[in-house]
Design an enzyme around this catalytic site. Structure first.
Site, PDB file in Angstrom:
ATOM      1  N   HIS A  80       0.823  -1.208   0.000  1.00 15.72           N
ATOM      2  CA  HIS A  80       0.000   0.000   0.000  1.00 15.72           C
ATOM      3  C   HIS A  80       0.861   1.263   0.000  1.00 15.72           C
ATOM      4  O   HIS A  80       1.987   1.269   0.485  1.00 15.72           O
ATOM      5  CB  HIS A  80      -0.911   0.019   1.235  1.00 15.72           C
ATOM      6  N   ASP A 131      27.339   1.399  -3.865  1.00 10.53           N
ATOM      7  CA  ASP A 131      27.596   2.110  -5.118  1.00 10.53           C
ATOM      8  C   ASP A 131      28.707   3.144  -4.962  1.00 10.53           C
ATOM      9  O   ASP A 131      29.573   3.269  -5.826  1.00 10.53           O
ATOM     10  CB  ASP A 131      26.316   2.786  -5.607  1.00 10.53           C
TER      11      ASP A 131
END
EC number: 4.6.1.17
Length: 170
Positions: A80, A131
């Protein structure tokens, strides 16, 4: 296997659907999630010394974690769209493990919990650390991403048996 009639997401034909939360009452909800990014000696040192070419690793990861929490319903099928009232992402240097411990706290007043948002914040922050540090080493491990605690909702408050901190204390 669970009784299909008690499952919330399958439709009568066995397909999937998003659970109808429209009959649930709004309530205050919180969640705390955590994880760990094992960097190794050099990357760990360089993050501490702010010596990574891409820039400030932890500030960037903090922003990424918050952004990730806000995008959870776009990333996780059938999740949701929670009204998020607050997200905190913080980090602790774990000297013994040469790792960064990542913690996220999410807060909402709505019909659905924010556990997935806290877990997504930890995951995205951890991936961002990877990263930004991969130019130093590829031998980085992300692990132990887990829910530490949650409050509110129909199921009430919950705390991991392996944790000693409640959301209010985190």
């Amino acid at each position: 296997m669970a009784d299909p009639s008690t499952l919330t997401h399958p439709d009568p034909e066995g397909g999937v659907r998003m659970m109808d939360a429209s009959q649930k009452s709004d309530s205050a909800r919180t969640a705390v999630a955590a994880g760990r990014v094992h960097l190794g000696e050099e990357a760990f040192r360089r993050v501490r010394e702010h010596d990574i070419e891409k820039g400030d690793v932890l500030t960037t990861a903090q922003i990424a974690g918050i952004m990730g929490a806000k995008q959870t319903d776009k990333l996780i099928p059938l999740c949701h769209d929670a009204t998020i009232n607050g997200v905190e992402v913080d980090f602790t240097f774990n000297e013994d493990e040469q790792a960064i411990d990542v913690r996220a706290f999410t807060k909402s007043f709505g019909v659905t919990g924010v556990e997935m948002e806290a877990l997504t914040a930890v995951s995205v922050a951890s991936l961002t650390i990877y990263d930004m540090c991969k130019s130093v080493t590829k031998d980085i491990r992300i692990g132990d991403v887990h829910l530490r605690a949650k409050t509110g909702g129909q199921s009430g408050n919950w705390k991991s048996k392996s944790e000693d901190t409640s959301p209010a204390e985190s």
